[in-house]
Design an enzyme around this catalytic site. Structure first.
Site, PDB file in Angstrom:
ATOM      1  CB  SER A 275      28.490  14.875 -23.955  1.00 19.23           C
ATOM      2  OG  SER A 275      29.035  14.558 -22.701  1.00 19.23           O
TER       3      SER A 275
ATOM      4  CG  ASP B  31      31.968  17.147 -23.654  1.00 17.32           C
ATOM      5  OD1 ASP B  31      31.273  16.620 -24.533  1.00 17.32           O
ATOM      6  OD2 ASP B  31      31.531  17.465 -22.539  1.00 17.32           O
TER       7      ASP B  31
END
Length: 386
Positions: free
Chosen positions: A77, A215
């Site tokens: 991330s 993600d």
């Protein structure tokens, strides 16, 4: 959670054959791991700025960069974004961003990335500005051009499998040699926040290879430390630079793991009575928070226990703030006031003790790590000159 368990099992299987032979400092494999957390990436960015400053001071070299000292840099991330910024080369084949450039990047672009461009029926943010700025900053650079080994995670929602972008996997899987801006957007495309990312690369046969990614926290649950160590272990087995390492042991590892902060003990916690009234949507939001917090604690617990059991506890450092409150707990509050608070969190964290059982502060521990990193780099350079 199953993916995290699989990575943990793989990591410990690889390390099961470790010998107790103590290696020289020059043979250490150095690893930097950076958690996910959206705008809270300002916290580890502040820590990295301090560490890079210490390395410059120790080596009396203002051009020293983190990528010069770490064999593997991993992130998920926002941690994947930081990884790319400090490993992507510029025209002089040096990192295009110094650590001191990262916090200003968040201040300049954060408010535009986390704006109100989404819709009620889709993600909160459309991601268009985010992808655009990544393209501008990272250009056409691909994984193989990274200045050190990287480990950036994402998750493919079409194949239902994690995708790990590393240099060492490219010979076997050339389709992973994606553009860094595609990887950075993908690892940060948190469900409900940003749209998933689709892009195409090519296999060794020239066939198209499609990615449908979200993600990286879906794959590593926010903390990529175990993943980064697994990549480092594999690297040590195949890279000629580590030929003298017959069987990796914990005295040959140096791991720095940076968190993006967790909530204080009683902030955003719930009772069974409250949760009994929740519907599916409320549970989805709470589970994401709970899973990330649990993963962060458990990964640190595993690593702390193993390093200590092998008498190598000084080779592992987890830098984490566990008492975030208010707006600093939000991954998408990019207001100037909140970003200033996050900088203060990072700066104050440096002055805090590493643990309640140790008088050493994070600042002191990072200075110690800087000296170890510098010594290891010098010894390896001297060895290569013979």
């Amino acid at each position: 959670m199953a993916t995290t368990k699989s990575v943990l099992v793989l990591f410990f299987m690889i390390l099961a054959t470790t010998s107790s032979t103590c290696a020289t400092l020059g043979e250490m494999v150095t690893v930097l791991s950076i958690d996910g957390g959206g705008i809270k990436g300002i916290i580890p960015a502040t820590i990295l700025e301090f560490l890079e400053g210490q390395l410059q001071e120790v080596d009396n070299n203002k051009d020293a960069r983190l990528a010069d000292y770490f064999d593997v840099i991993g992130g998920t991330s926002t941690g994947g974004l930081l990884t790319a910024m400090i490993t992507t080369p510029n025209e002089n084949n040096r990192p295009f961003a110094a650590a001191k450039d990262i916090v200003p990047f968040y201040f300049e672009h954060g408010p535009h990335i986390f704006n109100s461009s989404g819709s009620i029926f889709g993600p909160m943010y459309d991601g268009k500005y985010f992808l655009q700025v990544l393209q501008e900053k990272l250009g056409e650079t691909r994984v193989h051009q990274a200045l050190t080994e990287v480990a950036i995670s994402s998750f493919d929602i079409k194949t239902n499998k994690p995708v790990i972008f590393t240099k060492s996997n490219l010979a076997k899987s050339p389709e992973l040699d994606a553009k860094m801006y595609d990887i950075c957007y993908s690892t940060a495309a948190a469900p409900t926040y940003f749209p998933p990312h689709y892009f195409v690369t090519h296999t060794s046969n020239g066939d198209k290879y499609e990615f449908n990614l979200v993600d990286g926290a879906v794959a590593t649950v926010g903390d990529p430390a175990l993943l980064s160590l697994s990549v480092a272990t594999k690297l040590a087995q195949v890279d000629p630079k580590f030929a003298s390492i017959k069987s990796l042991n914990y005295k040959q590892m140096l791991l720095l793991s940076l968190g993006t902060g967790t909530n204080s003990e009683f902030d955003k916690t719930y009772t069974a009575e409250e949760a009994a009234k929740w519907g599916p949507l409320r549970w989805i939001l709470a589970i994401q928070q709970m899973t990330n917090a649990a993963s962060s604690y458990m990964t640190d617990y595993y690593l702390s226990t193993v390093f200590q059991a092998r008498h190598s506890q000084n080779n592992y450092l987890r830098v984490q703030e566990n008492a975030l409150t208010g707006t600093t707990t939000e991954m998408d509050d990019a207001s100037e006031a909140n970003m200033e608070l996050l900088v203060q969190v990072g700066e104050k964290l440096l002055k805090k003790p590493v643990s309640k059982d140790s008088p050493e502060t994070y600042e002191e521990a990072l200075k110690r790590f800087a000296k170890l990193l510098s010594d290891r780099k010098k010894l390896r350079a001297n060895k290569a000159s013979y």
